[in-house]
Design a protein around this motif. Structure first.
Motif, mmCIF file in Angstrom:
data_model
loop_
_atom_site.group_PDB
_atom_site.id
_atom_site.type_symbol
_atom_site.label_atom_id
_atom_site.label_comp_id
_atom_site.label_asym_id
_atom_site.label_seq_id
_atom_site.Cartn_x
_atom_site.Cartn_y
_atom_site.Cartn_z
ATOM 1 N N VAL A 86 -10.226 43.587 -72.875
ATOM 2 C CA VAL A 86 -10.014 42.100 -73.223
ATOM 3 C C VAL A 86 -10.633 42.039 -74.444
ATOM 4 C CG1 VAL A 86 -11.223 39.734 -72.750
ATOM 5 C CG2 VAL A 86 -10.049 41.012 -70.972
ATOM 6 N N ALA B 203 -8.780 40.735 -78.368
ATOM 7 C CA ALA B 203 -9.180 39.214 -78.779
ATOM 8 C C ALA B 203 -8.736 38.987 -80.104
ATOM 9 C CB ALA B 203 -10.459 39.113 -78.742
ATOM 10 N N GLN C 80 -17.078 33.494 -73.411
ATOM 11 C CA GLN C 80 -15.508 33.558 -73.377
ATOM 12 C C GLN C 80 -15.160 34.787 -72.844
ATOM 13 O OE1 GLN C 80 -15.318 32.387 -77.463
ATOM 14 N NE2 GLN C 80 -14.356 30.423 -77.212
ATOM 15 N N ARG D 123 -12.573 35.469 -69.873
ATOM 16 C CA ARG D 123 -11.160 36.312 -69.940
ATOM 17 C C ARG D 123 -11.207 37.465 -69.354
ATOM 18 N NH1 ARG D 123 -10.968 35.720 -76.562
ATOM 19 N NH2 ARG D 123 -11.139 33.551 -76.903
ATOM 20 N N GLU E 205 -10.565 36.178 -65.670
ATOM 21 C CA GLU E 205 -9.264 35.852 -65.549
ATOM 22 C C GLU E 205 -8.431 37.027 -65.417
ATOM 23 O OE1 GLU E 205 -8.542 32.932 -68.768
ATOM 24 O OE2 GLU E 205 -9.920 31.555 -67.970
#
Length: 140
Positions: free
Chosen positions: A31, A35, A43, A47, A50
């Motif tokens: 992740v 980015a 954040q 992420r 998720e």
């Protein structure tokens, strides 16, 4: 650098620091490697969650701290904002921060670089490193 290569670089840095690479941490590294912005820890946590990583916020903070200590990411602390992170890939750039949206934009301007060097030289110095942050808002 592509996402997988950067994620592997992050993983190697953690191994050098003696940090165990769990499934959750490996997902977090992917992740972070993918980015395209300057995410903060929350954040990254969102992420990764998720993406199904099941990583804790504490693990995010510990991982970011270890990566920063290893010199593969930079911690950016802008006025009034939570710390944000970006890869420390060695290419110099400056930042503009939109004070209304929080958006962080990277830019390089050779005129600014030359002017900074000229000013330092006029005062008998050479620049070793610097950071330039411009806090901006859109003109209406």
């Amino acid at each position: 650098m592509d996402i997988e290569t950067r994620a592997q670089e992050f993983e190697q840095a953690l191994r050098r620091a003696g940090v165990r690479i769990t499934r959750q941490r490996a997902a977090l590294l992917r992740v972070l490697a993918g980015a395209g912005d300057h995410p903060d820890a929350n954040q990254l946590y969102q992420r990764a969650s998720e993406a199904g990583a099941g990583v804790s916020l504490a693990t995010v903070y510990r991982t970011l701290s270890a990566l920063e200590t290893q010199g593969v990411i930079l911690k950016l602390e802008f006025e009034g904002e939570p710390a944000r992170f970006e890869p420390a890939d060695g290419r110099h750039h400056d930042h503009m921060i939109d004070v209304e949206t929080g958006e962080v934009m990277e830019f390089v301007n050779e005129r600014i670089e030359r002017l900074q060097a000229e000013i330092a030289a006029e005062m008998g110095y050479e620049i070793v490193r610097h950071r330039l942050e411009l806090y901006v808002r859109r003109k209406t």
